[in-house]
Design a protein around this motif. Structure first.
Motif, PDB file in Angstrom:
ATOM      1  N   ILE A   1     -19.764  11.382 -19.569  1.00  0.00           N
ATOM      2  CA  ILE A   1     -20.046  11.365 -21.002  1.00  0.00           C
ATOM      3  C   ILE A   1     -21.219  12.276 -21.323  1.00  0.00           C
ATOM      4  O   ILE A   1     -22.313  12.108 -20.791  1.00  0.00           O
ATOM      5  CB  ILE A   1     -20.333   9.938 -21.482  1.00  0.00           C
ATOM      6  N   SER A   2     -20.966  13.251 -22.197  1.00  0.00           N
ATOM      7  CA  SER A   2     -22.007  14.158 -22.672  1.00  0.00           C
ATOM      8  C   SER A   2     -22.315  13.834 -24.125  1.00  0.00           C
ATOM      9  O   SER A   2     -21.496  14.077 -25.015  1.00  0.00           O
ATOM     10  CB  SER A   2     -21.556  15.618 -22.555  1.00  0.00           C
ATOM     11  N   SER A   3     -23.502  13.284 -24.384  1.00  0.00           N
ATOM     12  CA  SER A   3     -23.896  12.991 -25.763  1.00  0.00           C
ATOM     13  C   SER A   3     -24.075  14.266 -26.565  1.00  0.00           C
ATOM     14  O   SER A   3     -23.708  14.330 -27.742  1.00  0.00           O
ATOM     15  CB  SER A   3     -25.198  12.176 -25.773  1.00  0.00           C
ATOM     16  N   PHE A   4     -24.639  15.305 -25.955  1.00  0.00           N
ATOM     17  CA  PHE A   4     -24.899  16.554 -26.672  1.00  0.00           C
ATOM     18  C   PHE A   4     -23.601  17.184 -27.176  1.00  0.00           C
ATOM     19  O   PHE A   4     -23.484  17.548 -28.348  1.00  0.00           O
ATOM     20  CB  PHE A   4     -25.630  17.538 -25.774  1.00  0.00           C
ATOM     21  N   TYR A   5     -22.608  17.298 -26.305  1.00  0.00           N
ATOM     22  CA  TYR A   5     -21.349  17.937 -26.680  1.00  0.00           C
ATOM     23  C   TYR A   5     -20.373  16.967 -27.354  1.00  0.00           C
ATOM     24  O   TYR A   5     -19.356  17.407 -27.908  1.00  0.00           O
ATOM     25  CB  TYR A   5     -20.676  18.555 -25.458  1.00  0.00           C
ATOM     26  N   GLY A   6     -20.664  15.661 -27.303  1.00  0.00           N
ATOM     27  CA  GLY A   6     -19.725  14.693 -27.849  1.00  0.00           C
ATOM     28  C   GLY A   6     -18.413  14.690 -27.096  1.00  0.00           C
ATOM     29  O   GLY A   6     -17.346  14.518 -27.684  1.00  0.00           O
ATOM     30  N   MET A   7     -18.493  14.852 -25.769  1.00  0.00           N
ATOM     31  CA  MET A   7     -17.297  15.008 -24.943  1.00  0.00           C
ATOM     32  C   MET A   7     -17.218  13.931 -23.860  1.00  0.00           C
ATOM     33  O   MET A   7     -18.222  13.572 -23.249  1.00  0.00           O
ATOM     34  CB  MET A   7     -17.272  16.386 -24.289  1.00  0.00           C
ATOM     35  N   LEU A   8     -15.996  13.440 -23.630  1.00  0.00           N
ATOM     36  CA  LEU A   8     -15.700  12.507 -22.554  1.00  0.00           C
ATOM     37  C   LEU A   8     -14.721  13.192 -21.607  1.00  0.00           C
ATOM     38  O   LEU A   8     -13.666  13.665 -22.039  1.00  0.00           O
ATOM     39  CB  LEU A   8     -15.074  11.226 -23.096  1.00  0.00           C
ATOM     40  N   THR A   9     -15.058  13.237 -20.319  1.00  0.00           N
ATOM     41  CA  THR A   9     -14.186  13.847 -19.324  1.00  0.00           C
ATOM     42  C   THR A   9     -13.752  12.765 -18.343  1.00  0.00           C
ATOM     43  O   THR A   9     -14.598  12.149 -17.676  1.00  0.00           O
ATOM     44  CB  THR A   9     -14.889  14.984 -18.565  1.00  0.00           C
ATOM     45  N   PHE A  10     -12.440  12.542 -18.258  1.00  0.00           N
ATOM     46  CA  PHE A  10     -11.891  11.458 -17.438  1.00  0.00           C
ATOM     47  C   PHE A  10     -11.385  11.997 -16.103  1.00  0.00           C
ATOM     48  O   PHE A  10     -10.751  13.057 -16.040  1.00  0.00           O
ATOM     49  CB  PHE A  10     -10.753  10.753 -18.181  1.00  0.00           C
TER      50      PHE A  10
END
Length: 305
Positions: free
Chosen positions: A82-91
């Motif tokens: 989880i990257s808060s800066f990019y707003g991205m979730l990588t599963f």
């Protein structure tokens, strides 16, 4: 000088905070120090089973001033970065192979002030985030494969603690409510999975977890809260001893065990504790044993059995 304090507990059925998965543990190794744009910090995430055997490692590079991402493990061995800066979730699956990337919303942009709180229970992920100048928060639920299950908005901001039980369908949020006179009220609000408030408590927590005997146990550095998850009534609330702060909490069927210490000392850019106190409490919150331990300085600590 010892940097790690291991607290050995001769009790059974220990349940750790929900930030640590029951069967899998995530460790982060940071290689940092970059000081200019285009120079990256590298973080290596290792997912290991409860016996310490590493399933896989994931490496992530982050530009010099961007907040680090965090990895959370699912019950099946998969994980989500989880990257808060990019707003991205990588599963990722249980072999460490990427399944998919998901953005928390359409047209999301990089944001230094964004905070994404997350917790995994079983094979479900709950995240909470807000945006600048919004007077609400978004709560999303994902499956381990990256499928968005639900997304709801709640009229809460200033959230510092999140806990979730997939079995109970209960979401606990610790938050601060500011009054017109500038004073602040610390609250814990209990939501169901469709965003309805079930209960509110005058309490506060940073971490929380659920036990097998219908208890929600949560704590901050100064307070300890336990709630009956069936009746939703408070079992007890305790405060840390004067001039001490809670470092961690664990439970068994017979007792609650807390470790506390005086506020840390800053040395060489790192915070260190010393001489912790081990507190054993019964299920009504009464202290039944208190043991002061003389130690060298330590910066990390963990329970083991």
């Amino acid at each position: 000088m010892k940097n790690l304090l291991i607290i050995i507990l001769l009790i059974n059925s220990v349940v750790f905070t929900q930030s640590i998965n029951e069967n899998y543990k995530v460790e982060e190794k940071i290689n940092g120090g970059s000081e200019s744009v285009g120079v990256f910090n590298t973080v290596e995430y290792s997912v290991a089973d409860k016996n310490g055997s590493i399933l896989y490692k994931i490496t992530n590079q982050t530009d010099y001033d961007i907040p680090y991402s965090h990895l959370y493990a699912f019950e099946n061995g998969g994980s989500v970065l989880i990257s808060s800066f990019y707003g991205m979730l990588t599963f990722y699956n249980s072999s460490g192979t990427k399944i998919t990337d998901k953005m928390i919303k359409e047209n999301v942009i990089g944001e230094y002030e964004r905070s994404i709180k997350a917790v995994v229970d079983n094979n479900s992920l709950i995240i909470q985030f807000g945006e600048l100048n919004d007077n609400f928060s978004t709560i999303q639920k994902y499956g381990f494969n990256g499928r968005l299950v639900s997304s709801i908005k709640i009229e809460l901001t200033n959230i510092n603690g999140l806990a979730y039980s997939e079995k109970l369908g209960q979401i606990y949020l610790s938050h601060v409510e500011w009054n017109n006179d500038g004073s602040a009220d610390k609250k814990v609000s209990l939501f169901n999975e469709i965003g309805q408030v079930q209960k509110q408590y005058d309490a506060f927590f940073d971490k929380g977890f659920f036990t097998g005997d219908n208890r929600f146990v949560a704590f901050s550095n100064k307070t300890l809260l336990t709630v009956n998850t069936e009746s939703l009534e408070v079992i007890f609330k305790n405060k840390a001893n004067d001039n001490e702060m809670f470092l961690d909490i664990t439970v068994s069927k017979e007792k609650i065990v807390a470790v506390s210490a005086r506020p840390p000392k800053l040395q060489n850019g790192k915070w260190y504790y010393e001489d912790p106190t081990i507190l054993k409490l019964d299920n009504s919150g009464k202290i039944i044993k208190e043991n002061k331990i003389e130690t060298d300085l330590f910066s990390d600590y963990e329970f083991t059995t």
